[in-house]
Design an enzyme around this catalytic site. Structure first.
Site, PDB file in Angstrom:
ATOM      1  N   HIS A  49      39.028  35.746  95.443  1.00 13.38           N
ATOM      2  CA  HIS A  49      39.959  35.704  94.314  1.00 13.38           C
ATOM      3  C   HIS A  49      41.001  36.795  94.519  1.00 13.38           C
ATOM      4  O   HIS A  49      40.671  37.971  94.650  1.00 13.38           O
ATOM      5  CB  HIS A  49      39.244  35.915  92.982  1.00 13.38           C
ATOM      6  CG  HIS A  49      40.184  35.883  91.801  1.00 13.38           C
ATOM      7  ND1 HIS A  49      40.495  34.714  91.138  1.00 13.38           N
ATOM      8  CD2 HIS A  49      40.898  36.867  91.200  1.00 13.38           C
ATOM      9  CE1 HIS A  49      41.362  34.987  90.166  1.00 13.38           C
ATOM     10  NE2 HIS A  49      41.616  36.285  90.188  1.00 13.38           N
ATOM     11  N   CYS A  50      42.267  36.410  94.573  1.00 17.57           N
ATOM     12  CA  CYS A  50      43.354  37.359  94.827  1.00 17.57           C
ATOM     13  C   CYS A  50      44.007  37.742  93.500  1.00 17.57           C
ATOM     14  O   CYS A  50      44.619  36.902  92.832  1.00 17.57           O
ATOM     15  CB  CYS A  50      44.376  36.739  95.774  1.00 17.57           C
ATOM     16  SG  CYS A  50      45.750  37.848  96.167  1.00 17.57           S
TER      17      CYS A  50
END
Length: 412
Positions: A210-211
């Site tokens: 997850h960025c």
């Protein structure tokens, strides 16, 4: 209009600003040293080569110690209510979807471009730089923002009850780190290589990570945009640093600095003799450009490292999530093998004591025979999804679930 050599002579040899120039020079040196130390400690401080060094201690402080000290400071100043407020804000910023880092990215990009334009675009066109760079710089930034938007708002490969069969067909279970089971949150069958993101609260196919900068997961369908984003921004930073360097080189040429130093001041025409005087003149006249070059160079190095890491993952058809899974699996297998070896050694010792051991063998053979503790099973990482570099790259550019063959397989 080109300045006269006499005017440039004053600017190169003027003594009134010497103290100020030296101060700026030392500030830049300290800035570079501290920045590089922090970056290396944060990213590489856990490496074995830095074990027991001050780099490892700085890494621990940045990743763990600073947070604890900050919480103690908040409690001492604002009490437990302040700590609870901070933890709530931290939970929103780090554990829930939010646009904070997206806004920060746009602010950094916009402010950097504005400072470069305000401080350096007046020197375009120059001796080494044509007016074309007015337009190429805007196009470069525009493409970067477009890739940012594509990565942020595209579907990463969300798994639902309607499309789960398509993703199951795309990636088989390897029965090692992926086995057939149901997601306890979504209540649907989890395809191989998928993961339920605790931040987005959804299952994502071929989940990488997850960025926070994108406020989105990086998965099967948007890894290509993410890789393009990293590569393009590395090239933008490199382009900006080179462009500013060419502008400064043009200013040296237009102001006849080398000529003045060698003819009027008698400095030997060699790199080692000229460079200190040239650097001093640049720091005194173009310190903003010097700072920008250093900033862009550091960011480009970070982006190059990050892109190189993810490129390696793509070429071997592995994800960040799978890297941790394999580490856990290999660690578990190693501990299991050590336990088996210890049990075998203990059994052999008991048999020797109770006299139940086999007839004694020759000392020569016993000398070369390995102890049960030394006999360990070789643990091999068997990546089922690595099909060769070309196939792996094609899988990133053309996600399997988007191909017609998988759509037909789903309908059948």
């Amino acid at each position: 209009m080109r300045s006269r050599p006499e005017d440039e002579q004053k600017s190169v040899g003027g003594g009134g600003g010497g103290t100020g120039e030296m101060a700026v020079q030392w500030v830049l040196v300290v800035h570079v040293v501290v920045t590089m130390l922090v970056v290396v400690s944060l990213l590489c401080g856990h490496w074995p080569i830095f074990s027991g060094t001050f780099v490892e201690k700085i890494h621990y402080f940045l990743t763990f110690g600073a947070y604890d000290y900050f919480l103690r400071f908040v409690v001492a100043v604002f009490g437990s209510s302040g700590r609870n407020c901070f933890v709530t804000v931290e939970h929103y910023c780090c554990e829930r979807p939010n646009p904070i880092l997206q806004i920060l990215y746009l602010v950094i990009l916009g402010v950097t471009y504005y400072i470069i334009g305000k401080s350096s675009f007046r020197y375009i066109p120059g001796y080494y730089v044509s007016e074309l760079h007015w337009y190429t710089s805007m196009i470069a930034v525009g493409v970067g923002v477009l890739l940012f938007l594509l990565t942020s708002f595209s579907d990463p490969g969300i798994v639902t009850a309607e499309n789960v069969s398509k993703y199951i067909s795309a990636f088989p279970y390897d029965e090692i780190i992926y086995v057939e089971k149901e997601c306890s949150t979504c209540k649907i069958l989890k395809p191989a290589r998928s993961k339920h993101c605790g931040i987005c609260n959804r299952c994502v196919a071929r989940f990488d990570h997850h960025c926070g900068w994108m406020n989105n997961c990086i998965g099967e369908k948007n890894t290509r945009y993410f890789m393009a984003f990293l590569l393009w921004h590395f090239l933008i930073c490199l382009y900006g640093a080179v462009l500013l360097g060419l502008i400064l080189a043009g200013q040296l040429k237009e102001h006849n600095i080398i000529y003045i130093l060698t003819v009027y001041y008698g400095v030997e025409h060699s790199f080692s003799r000229l460079s200190p005087h040239v650097v001093q003149w640049l720091l005194g006249s173009y310190n903003t450009q010097i700072l920008l070059i250093m900033f862009l160079a550091i960011i480009s190095l970070l982006l190059a490292g990050f892109f190189g890491y993810h490129a390696h993952l793509c070429l071997t058809n592995t994800t960040t999530n799978e890297t941790f899974k394999w580490q856990d699996y290999i660690s578990w297998k190693r501990k299991l093998n050590e336990a088996k070896a210890s049990a075998a050694a203990l059994k052999a010792s008991i048999q020797t004591i109770t006299g139940e051991a086999k007839p004694p063998e020759s000392k020569w053979r016993a000398f070369f025979r390995k102890s049960p503790l030394q006999t360990e099973e070789v643990i091999v990482k068997n990546n089922l999804y690595d099909r060769g570099i070309i196939s792996n790259v094609c899988e990133i550019i053309f996600p399997p679930s988007a191909r017609k063959s998988f759509s037909h397989r789903k309908s059948e």
